[in-house]
Design a protein around this motif. Sequence first.
Motif, PDB file in Angstrom:
ATOM      1  N   PRO A 125      35.722  27.806  44.139  1.00 34.72           N
ATOM      2  CA  PRO A 125      36.693  28.628  43.406  1.00 34.72           C
ATOM      3  C   PRO A 125      37.905  27.872  42.872  1.00 34.72           C
ATOM      4  N   GLU A 126      38.237  26.730  43.428  1.00 31.32           N
ATOM      5  CA  GLU A 126      39.361  25.966  42.896  1.00 31.32           C
ATOM      6  C   GLU A 126      39.108  25.529  41.461  1.00 31.32           C
ATOM      7  N   THR A 127      37.833  25.394  41.075  1.00 33.28           N
ATOM      8  CA  THR A 127      37.510  24.983  39.704  1.00 33.28           C
ATOM      9  C   THR A 127      37.730  26.104  38.703  1.00 33.28           C
ATOM     10  N   PHE A 128      37.979  27.318  39.170  1.00 29.91           N
ATOM     11  CA  PHE A 128      38.233  28.457  38.284  1.00 29.91           C
ATOM     12  C   PHE A 128      39.669  28.431  37.753  1.00 29.91           C
ATOM     13  N   GLU A 129      40.572  27.835  38.510  1.00 26.38           N
ATOM     14  CA  GLU A 129      42.001  27.916  38.201  1.00 26.38           C
ATOM     15  C   GLU A 129      42.372  27.404  36.812  1.00 26.38           C
ATOM     16  N   PRO A 130      41.812  26.291  36.334  1.00 24.01           N
ATOM     17  CA  PRO A 130      42.159  25.862  34.973  1.00 24.01           C
ATOM     18  C   PRO A 130      41.772  26.887  33.902  1.00 24.01           C
ATOM     19  N   VAL A 131      40.688  27.623  34.117  1.00 27.57           N
ATOM     20  CA  VAL A 131      40.290  28.686  33.191  1.00 27.57           C
ATOM     21  C   VAL A 131      41.338  29.791  33.227  1.00 27.57           C
ATOM     22  N   PHE A 132      41.721  30.215  34.414  1.00 27.43           N
ATOM     23  CA  PHE A 132      42.697  31.298  34.564  1.00 27.43           C
ATOM     24  C   PHE A 132      44.047  30.934  33.958  1.00 27.43           C
ATOM     25  N   ALA A 133      44.433  29.662  34.047  1.00 28.52           N
ATOM     26  CA  ALA A 133      45.729  29.224  33.524  1.00 28.52           C
ATOM     27  C   ALA A 133      45.804  29.338  31.997  1.00 28.52           C
ATOM     28  N   LEU A 134      44.655  29.357  31.344  1.00 26.59           N
ATOM     29  CA  LEU A 134      44.622  29.394  29.877  1.00 26.59           C
ATOM     30  C   LEU A 134      44.411  30.788  29.316  1.00 26.59           C
ATOM     31  N   THR A 135      44.320  31.800  30.194  1.00 25.65           N
ATOM     32  CA  THR A 135      44.076  33.168  29.744  1.00 25.65           C
ATOM     33  C   THR A 135      45.173  34.098  30.242  1.00 25.65           C
ATOM     34  N   THR A 136      45.189  35.290  29.666  1.00 28.39           N
ATOM     35  CA  THR A 136      46.158  36.297  30.054  1.00 28.39           C
ATOM     36  C   THR A 136      45.528  37.682  29.894  1.00 28.39           C
ATOM     37  N   GLY A 137      46.141  38.667  30.485  1.00 27.36           N
ATOM     38  CA  GLY A 137      45.724  40.055  30.296  1.00 27.36           C
ATOM     39  C   GLY A 137      44.324  40.353  30.794  1.00 27.36           C
ATOM     40  N   GLU A 138      43.645  41.233  30.075  1.00 23.47           N
ATOM     41  CA  GLU A 138      42.315  41.675  30.493  1.00 23.47           C
ATOM     42  C   GLU A 138      41.290  40.554  30.481  1.00 23.47           C
ATOM     43  N   LEU A 139      41.413  39.572  29.583  1.00 24.97           N
ATOM     44  CA  LEU A 139      40.488  38.439  29.598  1.00 24.97           C
ATOM     45  C   LEU A 139      40.627  37.677  30.909  1.00 24.97           C
ATOM     46  N   ASN A 140      41.847  37.472  31.342  1.00 24.27           N
ATOM     47  CA  ASN A 140      42.088  36.801  32.619  1.00 24.27           C
ATOM     48  C   ASN A 140      41.500  37.611  33.768  1.00 24.27           C
ATOM     49  N   GLU A 141      41.732  38.911  33.750  1.00 28.73           N
ATOM     50  CA  GLU A 141      41.204  39.774  34.817  1.00 28.73           C
ATOM     51  C   GLU A 141      39.683  39.763  34.857  1.00 28.73           C
ATOM     52  N   SER A 142      39.035  39.826  33.691  1.00 28.21           N
ATOM     53  CA  SER A 142      37.576  39.835  33.672  1.00 28.21           C
ATOM     54  C   SER A 142      37.009  38.496  34.113  1.00 28.21           C
ATOM     55  N   ASP A 143      37.635  37.392  33.711  1.00 30.95           N
ATOM     56  CA  ASP A 143      37.185  36.087  34.185  1.00 30.95           C
ATOM     57  C   ASP A 143      37.312  36.000  35.707  1.00 30.95           C
ATOM     58  N   ARG A 144      38.434  36.453  36.248  1.00 28.02           N
ATOM     59  CA  ARG A 144      38.628  36.422  37.703  1.00 28.02           C
ATOM     60  C   ARG A 144      37.574  37.263  38.425  1.00 28.02           C
ATOM     61  N   THR A 145      37.332  38.462  37.919  1.00 36.69           N
ATOM     62  CA  THR A 145      36.350  39.356  38.538  1.00 36.69           C
ATOM     63  C   THR A 145      34.951  38.749  38.501  1.00 36.69           C
ATOM     64  N   ASN A 146      34.546  38.269  37.341  1.00 38.11           N
ATOM     65  CA  ASN A 146      33.197  37.725  37.201  1.00 38.11           C
ATOM     66  C   ASN A 146      32.988  36.453  38.005  1.00 38.11           C
ATOM     67  N   PHE A 147      33.905  35.515  37.923  1.00 35.28           N
ATOM     68  CA  PHE A 147      33.738  34.274  38.686  1.00 35.28           C
ATOM     69  C   PHE A 147      33.701  34.552  40.185  1.00 35.28           C
ATOM     70  N   SER A 148      34.543  35.463  40.652  1.00 30.88           N
ATOM     71  CA  SER A 148      34.544  35.808  42.088  1.00 30.88           C
ATOM     72  C   SER A 148      33.217  36.429  42.504  1.00 30.88           C
ATOM     73  N   ALA A 149      32.684  37.331  41.679  1.00 31.27           N
ATOM     74  CA  ALA A 149      31.403  37.973  41.990  1.00 31.27           C
ATOM     75  C   ALA A 149      30.267  36.954  41.990  1.00 31.27           C
ATOM     76  N   TRP A 150      30.241  36.083  41.005  1.00 32.24           N
ATOM     77  CA  TRP A 150      29.174  35.077  40.947  1.00 32.24           C
ATOM     78  C   TRP A 150      29.263  34.120  42.125  1.00 32.24           C
ATOM     79  N   HIS A 151      30.482  33.758  42.497  1.00 31.64           N
ATOM     80  CA  HIS A 151      30.667  32.897  43.672  1.00 31.64           C
ATOM     81  C   HIS A 151      30.119  33.600  44.913  1.00 31.64           C
ATOM     82  N   ALA A 152      30.492  34.850  45.113  1.00 30.58           N
ATOM     83  CA  ALA A 152      30.045  35.616  46.282  1.00 30.58           C
ATOM     84  C   ALA A 152      28.525  35.792  46.304  1.00 30.58           C
ATOM     85  N   ASP A 153      27.913  35.919  45.124  1.00 26.85           N
ATOM     86  CA  ASP A 153      26.470  36.121  45.036  1.00 26.85           C
ATOM     87  C   ASP A 153      25.675  34.816  45.032  1.00 26.85           C
ATOM     88  N   GLY A 154      26.356  33.671  45.125  1.00 26.80           N
ATOM     89  CA  GLY A 154      25.657  32.393  45.187  1.00 26.80           C
ATOM     90  C   GLY A 154      25.100  31.914  43.860  1.00 26.80           C
TER      91      GLY A 154
END
Length: 176
Positions: A63-92
């Motif tokens: 998950p640390e590799t997600f942070e550069p993506v999050f730093a470049l986004t804002t609003g709903e795009l940022n939220e959707s990236d966070r949600t999706n990356f977290s779900a994919w990480h949890a699902d392997g």
Amino acid sequence: MNARHVASAALATMVLLMGGCSVTPEPNEPTPAFTTEEEAFAAAEETYRAYVDALNQVDLSDPETFEPVFALTTGELNESDRTNFSAWHADGYSLSGQSFVELIETISTDLPEGGREAKIGACYNVEDVNVLDDAGRSVVEASRPAMQRLEVTLVRGPAAQGLQISSIHPRVELVC
């Protein structure tokens, strides 16, 4: 989360078709100064290319590799990236392949006049990108086009961050 929903979410994010609403920066935030449209578009292109580079560095097991993506986004795009990356990480899930930008064109900006956004068109090649489930099966729909035609909206972020991507949508009229 069933495989069909995850596949849809994976497709949407990895081809950058998940849209978000534009977000107005907080009042009194320091913002970058752009004196010309060319300068504003150069900053927008640089930000979008950095976003694509950050996506290419994502390792869903880290998950640390997600942070550069999050730093470049804002609003709903940022939220959707966070949600999706977290779900994919949890699902392997895992990612393979690299994406790249083939073309960027200017659309509009009001940044030199003290406004808050710039829009660019991008031809985004995802031909080699795949999202794999924990069994190694692709969750990307076979019908996904290799070349994505996109409209990217960027807004002023805090001065230290320059521009941030607020939304990414299909741009049908773009010729790639």
